[in-house]
Scaffold this motif. Structure first.
Motif, mmCIF file in Angstrom:
data_model
loop_
_atom_site.group_PDB
_atom_site.id
_atom_site.type_symbol
_atom_site.label_atom_id
_atom_site.label_comp_id
_atom_site.label_asym_id
_atom_site.label_seq_id
_atom_site.Cartn_x
_atom_site.Cartn_y
_atom_site.Cartn_z
ATOM 1 N N GLY A 125 0.782 -1.237 0.000
ATOM 2 C CA GLY A 125 0.000 0.000 0.000
ATOM 3 C C GLY A 125 0.809 1.280 0.000
ATOM 4 N N GLN A 126 2.113 1.200 -0.273
ATOM 5 C CA GLN A 126 2.977 2.383 -0.205
ATOM 6 C C GLN A 126 2.761 3.093 1.136
ATOM 7 N N LEU A 127 2.961 2.322 2.196
ATOM 8 C CA LEU A 127 2.592 2.775 3.536
ATOM 9 C C LEU A 127 3.560 3.790 4.120
ATOM 10 N N TYR A 128 4.665 4.059 3.424
ATOM 11 C CA TYR A 128 5.551 5.148 3.845
ATOM 12 C C TYR A 128 4.948 6.505 3.464
ATOM 13 N N ASN A 129 3.890 6.504 2.662
ATOM 14 C CA ASN A 129 3.188 7.740 2.291
ATOM 15 C C ASN A 129 1.682 7.449 2.217
ATOM 16 N N PRO A 130 1.067 7.102 3.345
ATOM 17 C CA PRO A 130 -0.314 6.626 3.323
ATOM 18 C C PRO A 130 -1.319 7.765 3.182
ATOM 19 N N PRO A 131 -2.487 7.491 2.584
ATOM 20 C CA PRO A 131 -3.549 8.498 2.536
ATOM 21 C C PRO A 131 -4.113 8.759 3.932
ATOM 22 N N GLN A 132 -4.651 9.942 4.128
ATOM 23 C CA GLN A 132 -5.122 10.328 5.448
ATOM 24 C C GLN A 132 -6.223 9.402 5.963
ATOM 25 N N LYS A 133 -7.081 8.929 5.067
ATOM 26 C CA LYS A 133 -8.163 8.036 5.515
ATOM 27 C C LYS A 133 -7.592 6.790 6.156
ATOM 28 N N LEU A 134 -6.561 6.215 5.561
ATOM 29 C CA LEU A 134 -5.945 5.019 6.122
ATOM 30 C C LEU A 134 -5.246 5.338 7.439
ATOM 31 N N VAL A 135 -4.612 6.482 7.507
ATOM 32 C CA VAL A 135 -3.985 6.916 8.760
ATOM 33 C C VAL A 135 -5.022 6.956 9.879
ATOM 34 N N ASN A 136 -6.169 7.537 9.586
ATOM 35 C CA ASN A 136 -7.217 7.654 10.607
ATOM 36 C C ASN A 136 -7.743 6.284 11.022
ATOM 37 N N LEU A 137 -7.923 5.405 10.062
ATOM 38 C CA LEU A 137 -8.476 4.087 10.360
ATOM 39 C C LEU A 137 -7.529 3.225 11.186
ATOM 40 N N CYS A 138 -6.228 3.472 11.087
ATOM 41 C CA CYS A 138 -5.243 2.633 11.776
ATOM 42 C C CYS A 138 -4.844 3.166 13.151
ATOM 43 N N GLN A 139 -5.373 4.286 13.561
ATOM 44 C CA GLN A 139 -5.030 4.830 14.876
ATOM 45 C C GLN A 139 -5.321 3.797 15.968
ATOM 46 N N PRO A 140 -4.462 3.705 16.983
ATOM 47 C CA PRO A 140 -3.334 4.571 17.349
ATOM 48 C C PRO A 140 -2.007 4.198 16.676
ATOM 49 N N LEU A 141 -2.005 3.225 15.769
ATOM 50 C CA LEU A 141 -0.788 2.852 15.072
ATOM 51 C C LEU A 141 -0.703 3.590 13.743
ATOM 52 N N SER A 142 0.498 3.665 13.193
ATOM 53 C CA SER A 142 0.627 4.108 11.812
ATOM 54 C C SER A 142 0.223 2.946 10.909
ATOM 55 N N PRO A 143 -0.201 3.214 9.680
ATOM 56 C CA PRO A 143 -0.506 2.104 8.763
ATOM 57 C C PRO A 143 0.653 1.116 8.611
ATOM 58 N N MET A 144 1.884 1.613 8.632
ATOM 59 C CA MET A 144 3.035 0.736 8.488
ATOM 60 C C MET A 144 3.166 -0.209 9.678
ATOM 61 N N VAL A 145 3.056 0.330 10.874
ATOM 62 C CA VAL A 145 3.166 -0.498 12.075
ATOM 63 C C VAL A 145 1.984 -1.462 12.162
ATOM 64 N N PHE A 146 0.785 -0.981 11.811
ATOM 65 C CA PHE A 146 -0.369 -1.880 11.796
ATOM 66 C C PHE A 146 -0.127 -3.067 10.867
ATOM 67 N N ASN A 147 0.330 -2.788 9.659
ATOM 68 C CA ASN A 147 0.524 -3.859 8.684
ATOM 69 C C ASN A 147 1.601 -4.841 9.150
ATOM 70 N N ASN A 148 2.686 -4.321 9.722
ATOM 71 C CA ASN A 148 3.711 -5.195 10.295
ATOM 72 C C ASN A 148 3.111 -6.099 11.365
ATOM 73 N N LEU A 149 2.339 -5.492 12.241
ATOM 74 C CA LEU A 149 1.773 -6.241 13.356
ATOM 75 C C LEU A 149 0.763 -7.275 12.860
ATOM 76 N N PHE A 150 -0.025 -6.889 11.856
ATOM 77 C CA PHE A 150 -0.965 -7.840 11.272
ATOM 78 C C PHE A 150 -0.213 -9.067 10.754
ATOM 79 N N CYS A 151 0.856 -8.846 10.015
ATOM 80 C CA CYS A 151 1.612 -9.970 9.461
ATOM 81 C C CYS A 151 2.259 -10.810 10.562
ATOM 82 N N LEU A 152 2.928 -10.154 11.483
ATOM 83 C CA LEU A 152 3.706 -10.870 12.490
ATOM 84 C C LEU A 152 2.851 -11.439 13.609
ATOM 85 N N SER A 153 1.580 -11.067 13.668
ATOM 86 C CA SER A 153 0.676 -11.691 14.643
ATOM 87 C C SER A 153 0.403 -13.146 14.268
#
Length: 416
Positions: free
Chosen positions: A225-253
């Motif tokens: 998702g090019q998460l180093y430059n995420p759209p604001q909507k995705l940023v809001n949806l992933c709070q309190p994590l950044s989209p990048m950290v969320f995606n990492n955590l999703f995978c590594l969970s």
């Protein structure tokens, strides 16, 4: 250049390691991918490499090791990456490194061997820990790899010579091809795509787990998702994590996943990723932060697309090779969903414009021109075929832009 002494440093959340399948290697949950910090995508004499580029690459490797990321991953297809790494890696304690390179399958196995010899020479090492057959993406590359006397036979010879410890493969192919390669029982690990926005390859990961293979996730922050430059909507949806950290955590969970590639282009590119580590301290902590975000994301999809579409858009879709004009309908609908749900428009434009230009790495054609009547007949098993036709047209209007090529086919990579 020396290996950092982590015992004397302040690492409040030290790197985590997982057993990399039957290799039994202790693999850091993040790997240092080598496709973004190199000088260019073609081989060149070292004298042509700008000094500041080499300094940046060395600083990136030093930062990786400082964090405990000792898996350095590259490929023959990454241009000057191997050669530039070859100026650095021999200075480090070899037994503390896990070095991986990859060589594309060849119709003539002798060409595969020549390419590997070139890789090892550039890396300036006596052996590599991991050798991947780079791009088992379709029936042809699978057969080039597995047939008697093929590329895998070369890999076995390299193991006998002590030049390679473990053999795996990387893939951008369909799940069926990936699973067939895994179920051959011939490979120790697999590099594949799987992350929150693309979960199709879970059956392949399950097959790899059954074979006790290492599982390496390719480019989850860029292709995810090019998460180093995420759209604001995705940023809001992933709070309190950044989209990048969320995606990492999703995978590594998922314990079946062992490591995620960080395609770092500079030392600071690791900083956001390591914020994932505290949330992996316990399963309870992981689920506590993940579940509300997953619920937010699903809710956003349903609100944008409707529950019937979210639950059934894939039903009855033909593969590109069975579609008039080889239109990649599943991929196009997937990109449409990402745009509508998460505002991933720029990412989707990049992916959409690879269609027709990505070869077996990104197969199929865009929906720029199609025979509506033939496509209607082809979609006979889809419960949404009228909507599918409308979305194909809408997506083409929304995303069509300049032709895009895979990075390895470009003159010089400047992505970050």
């Amino acid at each position: 250049m020396t290996f950092p002494d982590r015992s004397s440093a302040n690492f409040p959340h030290p790197m985590l390691y997982r057993r990399f399948g039957r290799t039994a290697l202790s693999m850091p949950v993040f790997s240092c991918g080598g496709m973004r910090y190199q000088f260019q995508w073609q081989d060149a004499p070292f004298a042509q490499v700008p000094q500041d580029n080499q300094h940046n690459l060395q600083a990136t490797i030093e930062r990786s090791l400082e964090l405990g990321i000792n898996h350095i991953e590259t490929a023959r297809g990454y241009g000057t990456s191997e050669m530039q790494l070859g100026k650095i890696l021999p200075q480090l304690p070899r037994e503390k490194l896990i070095v991986q390179t990859k060589v594309s399958p060849k119709d003539d196995p002798k060409d595969f061997r020549r390419e590997f010899d070139k890789s090892l020479g550039y890396l300036n090492l006596e052996y590599v820990d991991l050798l991947g057959i780079h791009g088992i993406n379709n029936r042809e590359t699978l057969e080039q790899s597995l047939r008697p006397g093929g590329c895998l036979a070369v890999c076995r010879q390299l193991q006998r010579e002590g030049l390679v410890k473990f053999v795996g493969f990387s893939t951008h192919g369909p799940t069926a091809i990936i699973t067939e390669a895994i179920n051959s029982g011939e490979f120790d690990y697999v590099n594949l795509h799987w992350y929150y926005i693309f979960q199709d390859n879970w059956p392949a990961i399950a097959a790899a787990t059954a074979q006790d293979m290492g599982v390496f996730i390719i480019s989850p922050s860029d292709k995810g998702g090019q998460l180093y430059n995420p759209p604001q909507k995705l940023v809001n949806l992933c709070q309190p994590l950044s989209p990048m950290v969320f995606n990492n955590l999703f995978c590594l969970s998922h314990s079946q996943v062992h490591t995620l590639s960080i395609g770092a282009s500079r030392p600071t590119d690791f900083d956001e990723h390591i914020k994932t580590l505290p949330y992996l301290a316990s399963e309870q902590e992981t689920e506590k932060v993940l579940q509300p975000i997953l619920a937010n994301l699903h809710r956003a999809m349903v609100e944008a697309l409707g529950e019937d579409w979210v639950n059934g858009w894939r039903i009855g879709l033909p593969s590109p090779e069975n579609t008039p004009g080889e239109i990649n309908i599943p991929k196009i609908l997937w990109l449409y969903n990402l745009c509508q749900s998460f505002d991933l428009v720029e990412y989707s434009k990049m992916r959409y414009n690879l269609l027709g230009n990505g070869g077996h790495w990104f197969p199929g054609q865009p929906a720029s021109n199609f025979d509506e009547q033939k496509l209607w007949q082809c979609l006979a098993h889809s419960p949404h075929r009228q909507r599918v036709l409308e979305i194909l047209q809408e997506t083409d209007r929304m995303l069509k832009g300049e032709t895009v090529q895979r990075l390895s086919r470009q003159e010089v990579a400047k992505t970050s």
